[in-house]
Design a protein around this motif. Structure first.
Motif, PDB file in Angstrom:
ATOM      1  N   GLY A 132       0.912  -1.202  -0.051  1.00  0.00           N
ATOM      2  CA  GLY A 132       0.033  -0.044   0.131  1.00  0.00           C
ATOM      3  C   GLY A 132       0.743   1.221   0.066  1.00  0.00           C
ATOM      4  N   HIS A 133       2.199   1.345   0.473  1.00  0.00           N
ATOM      5  CA  HIS A 133       2.900   2.397   0.464  1.00  0.00           C
ATOM      6  C   HIS A 133       3.288   2.995  -0.949  1.00  0.00           C
ATOM      7  CE1 HIS A 133       5.827  -0.809  -0.079  1.00  0.00           C
ATOM      8  NE2 HIS A 133       6.705   0.173  -0.442  1.00  0.00           N
ATOM      9  N   ASN A 134       3.154   2.156  -1.672  1.00  0.00           N
ATOM     10  CA  ASN A 134       3.335   2.482  -3.177  1.00  0.00           C
ATOM     11  C   ASN A 134       2.285   2.346  -4.283  1.00  0.00           C
ATOM     12  OD1 ASN A 134       5.671   3.660  -4.526  1.00  0.00           O
ATOM     13  ND2 ASN A 134       5.925   1.645  -5.715  1.00  0.00           N
ATOM     14  N   ASP A 135       0.966   2.364  -3.877  1.00  0.00           N
ATOM     15  CA  ASP A 135      -0.241   2.191  -4.535  1.00  0.00           C
ATOM     16  C   ASP A 135      -1.151   3.416  -4.155  1.00  0.00           C
ATOM     17  OD1 ASP A 135      -3.093   1.472  -4.738  1.00  0.00           O
ATOM     18  OD2 ASP A 135      -2.416  -0.144  -6.037  1.00  0.00           O
ATOM     19  N   TYR A 136      -1.206   4.563  -4.777  1.00  0.00           N
ATOM     20  CA  TYR A 136      -1.656   5.553  -4.425  1.00  0.00           C
ATOM     21  C   TYR A 136      -3.359   5.533  -4.037  1.00  0.00           C
ATOM     22  CZ  TYR A 136      -2.908   6.388  -9.421  1.00  0.00           C
ATOM     23  OH  TYR A 136      -3.491   6.291 -10.712  1.00  0.00           O
ATOM     24  N   GLY A 137      -4.047   4.507  -4.577  1.00  0.00           N
ATOM     25  CA  GLY A 137      -5.352   4.277  -4.133  1.00  0.00           C
ATOM     26  C   GLY A 137      -5.384   3.742  -2.699  1.00  0.00           C
ATOM     27  N   ALA A 138      -4.599   2.619  -2.504  1.00  0.00           N
ATOM     28  CA  ALA A 138      -4.927   1.896  -1.350  1.00  0.00           C
ATOM     29  C   ALA A 138      -4.309   2.584  -0.337  1.00  0.00           C
ATOM     30  CB  ALA A 138      -3.962   0.578  -1.303  1.00  0.00           C
ATOM     31  N   HIS A 139      -3.091   3.423  -0.470  1.00  0.00           N
ATOM     32  CA  HIS A 139      -2.338   4.287   0.295  1.00  0.00           C
ATOM     33  C   HIS A 139      -3.577   5.285   1.073  1.00  0.00           C
ATOM     34  CE1 HIS A 139       0.061   7.825   1.610  1.00  0.00           C
ATOM     35  NE2 HIS A 139       1.256   6.931   1.632  1.00  0.00           N
ATOM     36  N   TYR A 140      -4.409   5.917  -0.013  1.00  0.00           N
ATOM     37  CA  TYR A 140      -5.287   6.729   0.543  1.00  0.00           C
ATOM     38  C   TYR A 140      -6.340   6.212   1.537  1.00  0.00           C
ATOM     39  CZ  TYR A 140      -9.423   9.799   0.266  1.00  0.00           C
ATOM     40  OH  TYR A 140     -10.426  10.580   0.401  1.00  0.00           O
ATOM     41  N   HIS A 141      -6.671   5.085   1.031  1.00  0.00           N
ATOM     42  CA  HIS A 141      -7.971   4.172   1.827  1.00  0.00           C
ATOM     43  C   HIS A 141      -7.531   3.705   3.234  1.00  0.00           C
ATOM     44  CE1 HIS A 141     -10.881   4.756  -1.185  1.00  0.00           C
ATOM     45  NE2 HIS A 141     -10.045   4.349  -2.112  1.00  0.00           N
ATOM     46  N   ILE A 142      -5.936   3.347   3.071  1.00  0.00           N
ATOM     47  CA  ILE A 142      -5.577   2.855   4.660  1.00  0.00           C
ATOM     48  C   ILE A 142      -5.365   3.842   5.534  1.00  0.00           C
ATOM     49  CG2 ILE A 142      -3.496   1.654   5.374  1.00  0.00           C
ATOM     50  CD1 ILE A 142      -3.359  -0.185   3.081  1.00  0.00           C
ATOM     51  N   VAL A 143      -4.648   4.851   4.974  1.00  0.00           N
ATOM     52  CA  VAL A 143      -4.492   6.042   5.945  1.00  0.00           C
ATOM     53  C   VAL A 143      -5.971   6.418   6.464  1.00  0.00           C
ATOM     54  CG1 VAL A 143      -4.026   8.591   5.899  1.00  0.00           C
ATOM     55  CG2 VAL A 143      -2.647   6.879   4.934  1.00  0.00           C
ATOM     56  N   LYS A 144      -6.828   6.624   5.696  1.00  0.00           N
ATOM     57  CA  LYS A 144      -8.226   7.018   6.155  1.00  0.00           C
ATOM     58  C   LYS A 144      -8.730   6.032   7.410  1.00  0.00           C
ATOM     59  CE  LYS A 144      -9.973  10.909   4.288  1.00  0.00           C
ATOM     60  NZ  LYS A 144     -10.725  10.749   3.241  1.00  0.00           N
ATOM     61  N   LEU A 145      -8.673   4.841   6.882  1.00  0.00           N
ATOM     62  CA  LEU A 145      -9.105   3.583   7.913  1.00  0.00           C
ATOM     63  C   LEU A 145      -8.213   3.511   9.187  1.00  0.00           C
ATOM     64  CD1 LEU A 145      -9.733   0.750   5.539  1.00  0.00           C
ATOM     65  CD2 LEU A 145     -11.430   1.401   7.354  1.00  0.00           C
ATOM     66  N   LEU A 146      -7.007   4.046   9.194  1.00  0.00           N
ATOM     67  CA  LEU A 146      -6.232   4.018  10.412  1.00  0.00           C
ATOM     68  C   LEU A 146      -6.734   5.001  11.293  1.00  0.00           C
ATOM     69  CD1 LEU A 146      -2.647   3.506   8.913  1.00  0.00           C
ATOM     70  CD2 LEU A 146      -4.075   1.801  10.152  1.00  0.00           C
ATOM     71  N   GLY A 147      -7.048   5.887  10.725  1.00  0.00           N
ATOM     72  CA  GLY A 147      -7.922   7.120  11.789  1.00  0.00           C
ATOM     73  C   GLY A 147      -9.262   6.735  12.145  1.00  0.00           C
ATOM     74  N   TRP A 148      -9.979   6.366  11.303  1.00  0.00           N
ATOM     75  CA  TRP A 148     -11.523   5.941  11.918  1.00  0.00           C
ATOM     76  C   TRP A 148     -11.467   4.795  12.776  1.00  0.00           C
ATOM     77  CZ3 TRP A 148     -12.920   6.687   6.076  1.00  0.00           C
ATOM     78  CH2 TRP A 148     -13.197   8.060   5.823  1.00  0.00           C
ATOM     79  N   LEU A 149     -10.350   3.988  12.655  1.00  0.00           N
ATOM     80  CA  LEU A 149     -10.352   2.912  13.750  1.00  0.00           C
ATOM     81  C   LEU A 149      -9.630   3.299  14.918  1.00  0.00           C
ATOM     82  CD1 LEU A 149      -9.568  -0.166  10.993  1.00  0.00           C
ATOM     83  CD2 LEU A 149     -11.860   0.436  12.349  1.00  0.00           C
ATOM     84  N   ARG A 150      -9.132   4.459  14.996  1.00  0.00           N
ATOM     85  CA  ARG A 150      -8.512   4.893  15.950  1.00  0.00           C
ATOM     86  C   ARG A 150      -6.936   4.155  16.540  1.00  0.00           C
ATOM     87  NH1 ARG A 150     -12.693   7.555  15.401  1.00  0.00           N
ATOM     88  NH2 ARG A 150     -13.954   8.933  16.561  1.00  0.00           N
ATOM     89  N   PHE A 151      -6.412   3.887  15.315  1.00  0.00           N
ATOM     90  CA  PHE A 151      -5.407   2.656  15.641  1.00  0.00           C
ATOM     91  C   PHE A 151      -4.073   3.902  15.860  1.00  0.00           C
ATOM     92  CE2 PHE A 151      -2.066  -0.426  14.055  1.00  0.00           C
ATOM     93  CZ  PHE A 151      -2.228  -1.350  15.151  1.00  0.00           C
ATOM     94  N   GLY A 152      -3.811   3.989  16.887  1.00  0.00           N
ATOM     95  CA  GLY A 152      -2.919   5.120  17.347  1.00  0.00           C
ATOM     96  C   GLY A 152      -1.343   4.636  16.940  1.00  0.00           C
ATOM     97  N   GLU A 153      -1.274   3.450  17.042  1.00  0.00           N
ATOM     98  CA  GLU A 153       0.145   2.740  16.934  1.00  0.00           C
ATOM     99  C   GLU A 153       0.739   3.397  15.311  1.00  0.00           C
ATOM    100  OE1 GLU A 153      -2.464   1.341  17.965  1.00  0.00           O
ATOM    101  OE2 GLU A 153      -2.012  -0.293  19.523  1.00  0.00           O
ATOM    102  N   ALA A 154      -0.348   3.335  14.424  1.00  0.00           N
ATOM    103  CA  ALA A 154       0.277   3.850  13.230  1.00  0.00           C
ATOM    104  C   ALA A 154       0.268   5.397  12.859  1.00  0.00           C
ATOM    105  CB  ALA A 154      -0.742   3.563  12.193  1.00  0.00           C
ATOM    106  N   ARG A 155       0.462   6.001  13.860  1.00  0.00           N
ATOM    107  CA  ARG A 155       0.603   7.557  13.807  1.00  0.00           C
ATOM    108  C   ARG A 155       1.812   7.914  12.808  1.00  0.00           C
ATOM    109  NH1 ARG A 155       3.285  12.164  15.554  1.00  0.00           N
ATOM    110  NH2 ARG A 155       1.895  13.856  15.999  1.00  0.00           N
ATOM    111  N   GLU A 156       2.905   7.198  13.093  1.00  0.00           N
ATOM    112  CA  GLU A 156       3.946   7.468  12.007  1.00  0.00           C
ATOM    113  C   GLU A 156       3.803   7.248  10.665  1.00  0.00           C
ATOM    114  OE1 GLU A 156       7.802   5.576  13.021  1.00  0.00           O
ATOM    115  OE2 GLU A 156       7.603   6.366  15.145  1.00  0.00           O
ATOM    116  N   ILE A 157       2.809   6.465  10.380  1.00  0.00           N
ATOM    117  CA  ILE A 157       2.344   6.238   8.809  1.00  0.00           C
ATOM    118  C   ILE A 157       1.651   7.323   8.607  1.00  0.00           C
ATOM    119  CG2 ILE A 157       0.996   4.907   7.511  1.00  0.00           C
ATOM    120  CD1 ILE A 157       2.030   2.220   8.944  1.00  0.00           C
ATOM    121  N   VAL A 158       0.840   7.930   9.205  1.00  0.00           N
ATOM    122  CA  VAL A 158      -0.200   8.953   9.037  1.00  0.00           C
ATOM    123  C   VAL A 158       0.679  10.136   8.913  1.00  0.00           C
ATOM    124  CG1 VAL A 158      -2.322  10.127   9.839  1.00  0.00           C
ATOM    125  CG2 VAL A 158      -2.071   7.560  10.110  1.00  0.00           C
TER     126      VAL A 158
END
Length: 428
Positions: free
Chosen positions: A315-341
């Motif tokens: 996903g880091h290199n697929d601009y569509g999946a990149h977008y959706h995963i970043v959004k989901l990490l926020g909505w799921l409140r997955f704080g461990e992924a803060r650096e990715i966001v």
């Protein structure tokens, strides 16, 4: 002209690009070099560059690589709006290469033309099989060629939705009759993703301001929806056809881009496994991506680790999946992924631009105390969508400083959003 992505070969000089266009294919190390040169010369509108582009169009070598260069050279001449190129581009309308014909029709529309002979030649293409009828119809409407109205109307019942919607739009523009434009709205929920994308352009061309809420709810990439709503806002607000308050609701929904705001066109007969849903985030049909996103939110609240694993793998290199995963990490409140966001917020890759806005919204959802500084740092960006997203995120975090900064922004939509925030109670 959208110019964010035009100069994508900054190391290539005008002199070298011109030299490449004149170099025979057989003498090149890479067959794509002449195509790159033809694309790059859009950044150098000199007479020498234009001469090289015209020579490339007139090079009738039938090899596929050369045909591709001819298409790009015609497109570049159109982008540069070179009037003296019209005779050469006109000759291309009779070529056997349908893609060259399509680019020639588009270029004539960009350059502008009132010559009835050329316009009639364009119209005559509607009777030729296997042409890019949508582009031809759009060009005739743009150039206001009313004698083509009847022949265009025959395409309103085309089995190909993008052609049908273009024809409905063109007939409305050429005849001045707007009553039929409401027939465009159902295309926003068409199962065919190209129909959904195409009709947004048609609604823009029609200046159908009433469609803004429906565009906001159309399940295609936010890029298409924002482009449509922004165009209608720029055209409608100055003349009083629509107010910023009416535009704001649509913009907010698209910038936040939660799938619950959309009218879905796909359904699942059963709830897919998480692995299947994550795979759907890589689909080129964003309607499927949004359905997968909503399903993950509803059924897999602990999907954060799996999303991060997918991000790191592909996903880091697929601009569509990149977008959706970043959004989901926020909505799921997955704080461990803060650096990715945070990384996505500051990602400078042109293709990943929409992920920066996604990251702003996701960071607000994560609610970290360090977030406002990250968001405020983006308010000097040239990307209006990013600044708008940061204002929404800062408002969500009850931080008024972003709106105060943006009151002086160069973009009127960003300023208007900031003004509204400064005069309205903070959202809770």
């Amino acid at each position: 002209m959208e110019n964010r992505f035009l100069n994508i070969f900054p190391g290539l000089s005008e002199e070298r690009a011109i030299e490449l266009l004149y170099t025979p294919m057989a003498q090149l190390e890479d067959a794509s070099e002449r195509y790159i040169a033809a694309a790059h010369l859009v950044n150098f509108p000199s007479e020498r560059a234009i001469d090289a582009l015209l020579a490339a169009v007139e090079n009738r070598d039938s090899a596929l690589d050369n045909r591709i260069v001819r298409r790009k050279a015609v497109e570049t001449l159109g982008r540069l709006k070179v009037e003296r190129a019209l005779p050469v581009i006109r000759a291309s309308l009779q070529d056997e290469d349908n893609y060259l014909v399509e680019n020639a029709a588009w270029a004539i529309g960009e350059i502008g033309c009132s010559d009835p002979e050329i316009l009639e030649e364009l119209t005559a293409l509607l009777a030729r099989p296997r042409q890019s009828y949508r582009t031809i119809i759009q060009t005739l409407a743009k150039l206001g060629y009313t004698p083509a109205t009847g022949r265009i109307a025959a395409f309103e019942q085309s089995p190909e939705p993008p052609i049908a919607s273009a024809a409905i739009t063109a007939v409305g523009r050429l005849s001045g009759e707007r009553a039929g434009l409401e027939r465009l709205l159902p295309f926003l929920q068409h199962p065919n993703v190209n129909a959904r994308r195409g009709v947004i352009q048609d609604l823009m061309d029609s200046e159908y301001f009433e469609a803004i809420p429906r565009i906001a709810a159309c399940p295609v990439s936010a890029v298409f929806r924002l482009r449509g709503i922004r165009h209608l806002a720029d055209a409608g607000v100055p003349i009083g056809a629509v107010s910023f308050q009416q535009v704001e609701s649509g913009l907010d929904r698209v910038i936040v881009d939660h799938p619950r705001f959309l009218e879905p066109v796909h359904r699942y007969e059963r709830t897919p496994h998480l692995e299947e849903l994550i795979e759907e985030l890589y689909s080129t049909d964003f309607g499927r991506c949004y359905l997968a996103t909503q399903t993950i939110i509803d059924h897999y609240p602990d999907a954060g680790p799996a999303l991060v694993a997918s991000f790191e793998a592909a996903g880091h290199n697929d601009y569509g999946a990149h977008y959706h995963i970043v959004k989901l990490l926020g909505w799921l409140r997955f704080g461990e992924a803060r650096e990715i966001v945070v990384g996505a917020l500051h990602d400078r890759r042109p293709q990943f631009m929409k992920s920066r806005s996604a990251a702003a919204i996701a960071l607000a959802e994560l609610g970290d105390t360090r977030v406002p500084a990250d968001l405020r740092s983006c308010l000097d960006s040239f990307i209006w969508e990013l600044k708008y997203a940061c204002l929404i995120a800062l408002e969500h975090l009850e931080d008024p400083t972003g709106a105060q900064i943006a009151l002086q922004d160069s973009d009127w939509v960003v300023r208007a959003k900031a003004e509204r925030q400064c005069t309205a109670p903070l959202a809770h």
